[in-house]
Scaffold this motif. Sequence first.
Motif, PDB file in Angstrom:
ATOM      1  N   UNK A   1     -31.065  40.369  23.822  1.00  0.00           N
ATOM      2  CA  UNK A   1     -31.621  40.667  22.498  1.00  0.00           C
ATOM      3  C   UNK A   1     -32.842  39.792  22.285  1.00  0.00           C
ATOM      4  N   UNK A   2     -33.670  40.156  21.313  1.00  0.00           N
ATOM      5  CA  UNK A   2     -34.879  39.392  20.999  1.00  0.00           C
ATOM      6  C   UNK A   2     -34.502  38.251  20.065  1.00  0.00           C
ATOM      7  N   UNK A   3     -34.520  37.030  20.578  1.00  0.00           N
ATOM      8  CA  UNK A   3     -34.125  35.848  19.833  1.00  0.00           C
ATOM      9  C   UNK A   3     -35.311  35.291  19.048  1.00  0.00           C
ATOM     10  N   UNK A   4     -35.058  34.823  17.840  1.00  0.00           N
ATOM     11  CA  UNK A   4     -36.113  34.235  17.012  1.00  0.00           C
ATOM     12  C   UNK A   4     -36.486  32.830  17.471  1.00  0.00           C
ATOM     13  N   UNK A   5     -35.647  32.203  18.259  1.00  0.00           N
ATOM     14  CA  UNK A   5     -35.905  30.847  18.749  1.00  0.00           C
ATOM     15  C   UNK A   5     -34.652  30.277  19.380  1.00  0.00           C
ATOM     16  N   UNK A   6     -34.728  29.036  19.789  1.00  0.00           N
ATOM     17  CA  UNK A   6     -33.606  28.421  20.495  1.00  0.00           C
ATOM     18  C   UNK A   6     -32.361  28.338  19.622  1.00  0.00           C
ATOM     19  N   UNK A   7     -32.534  28.325  18.314  1.00  0.00           N
ATOM     20  CA  UNK A   7     -31.399  28.256  17.396  1.00  0.00           C
ATOM     21  C   UNK A   7     -30.664  29.591  17.263  1.00  0.00           C
ATOM     22  N   UNK A   8     -31.278  30.669  17.690  1.00  0.00           N
ATOM     23  CA  UNK A   8     -30.754  32.030  17.512  1.00  0.00           C
ATOM     24  C   UNK A   8     -30.145  32.496  18.824  1.00  0.00           C
ATOM     25  N   UNK A   9     -28.832  32.312  19.017  1.00  0.00           N
ATOM     26  CA  UNK A   9     -28.215  32.604  20.306  1.00  0.00           C
ATOM     27  C   UNK A   9     -27.186  33.722  20.264  1.00  0.00           C
ATOM     28  N   UNK A  10     -26.914  34.305  19.087  1.00  0.00           N
ATOM     29  CA  UNK A  10     -26.013  35.451  18.980  1.00  0.00           C
ATOM     30  C   UNK A  10     -26.812  36.691  18.622  1.00  0.00           C
ATOM     31  N   UNK A  11     -26.501  37.813  19.265  1.00  0.00           N
ATOM     32  CA  UNK A  11     -27.191  39.063  18.954  1.00  0.00           C
ATOM     33  C   UNK A  11     -26.809  39.491  17.535  1.00  0.00           C
ATOM     34  N   UNK A  12     -27.578  40.384  16.915  1.00  0.00           N
ATOM     35  CA  UNK A  12     -27.265  40.812  15.553  1.00  0.00           C
ATOM     36  C   UNK A  12     -25.853  41.389  15.416  1.00  0.00           C
TER      37      UNK A  12
ATOM     38  N   UNK B   1     -39.215  27.064  21.824  1.00  0.00           N
ATOM     39  CA  UNK B   1     -38.861  27.521  20.477  1.00  0.00           C
ATOM     40  C   UNK B   1     -39.458  28.878  20.126  1.00  0.00           C
ATOM     41  N   UNK B   2     -40.267  29.440  20.993  1.00  0.00           N
ATOM     42  CA  UNK B   2     -40.888  30.729  20.712  1.00  0.00           C
ATOM     43  C   UNK B   2     -39.869  31.865  20.827  1.00  0.00           C
ATOM     44  N   UNK B   3     -40.070  32.944  20.053  1.00  0.00           N
ATOM     45  CA  UNK B   3     -39.191  34.107  20.202  1.00  0.00           C
ATOM     46  C   UNK B   3     -39.254  34.637  21.630  1.00  0.00           C
ATOM     47  N   UNK B   4     -38.097  34.972  22.174  1.00  0.00           N
ATOM     48  CA  UNK B   4     -38.046  35.518  23.530  1.00  0.00           C
ATOM     49  C   UNK B   4     -36.737  36.262  23.735  1.00  0.00           C
ATOM     50  N   UNK B   5     -36.676  37.001  24.829  1.00  0.00           N
ATOM     51  CA  UNK B   5     -35.444  37.714  25.154  1.00  0.00           C
ATOM     52  C   UNK B   5     -34.427  36.709  25.687  1.00  0.00           C
ATOM     53  N   UNK B   6     -33.217  36.762  25.127  1.00  0.00           N
ATOM     54  CA  UNK B   6     -32.131  35.884  25.549  1.00  0.00           C
ATOM     55  C   UNK B   6     -30.864  36.716  25.689  1.00  0.00           C
ATOM     56  N   UNK B   7     -29.880  36.175  26.371  1.00  0.00           N
ATOM     57  CA  UNK B   7     -28.562  36.801  26.456  1.00  0.00           C
ATOM     58  C   UNK B   7     -27.702  36.242  25.340  1.00  0.00           C
ATOM     59  N   UNK B   8     -26.979  37.114  24.666  1.00  0.00           N
ATOM     60  CA  UNK B   8     -26.064  36.703  23.607  1.00  0.00           C
ATOM     61  C   UNK B   8     -24.974  35.819  24.222  1.00  0.00           C
TER      62      UNK B   8
END
Length: 90
Positions: free
Chosen positions: A57-68, A43-50
């Motif tokens: 992009x830098x994701x706020x957590x597992x719930x955040x999977x789309x780039x801005x 659940x920690x912020x980490x770099x993920x692929x949109x």
Amino acid sequence: MSYSIVTTRHGWSVENAARERVSPVFATRGAAIEWAAKRIERTAPQDRSCLACQRPFRSAGIHDRLCPHCEHHQDDGLGDVQRPTIRSRA
């Protein structure tokens, strides 16, 4: 978010800051600690692929999977090419 490892009648479990149990009951304290560590990492912020455009992009957590960019430009997923055209019978 902070977690605590607590004893129960049947073993060990993990509680959140509000003292709510957030894990199953484990037979060993080590298993409860390992579960909490994995949850923090996941659940920690980490770099993920949109999921839409695959850009990192830098994701706020597992719930955040789309780039801005994609989050701002959400559509129905069909795209302009596949969007059906509805014409009236006039």
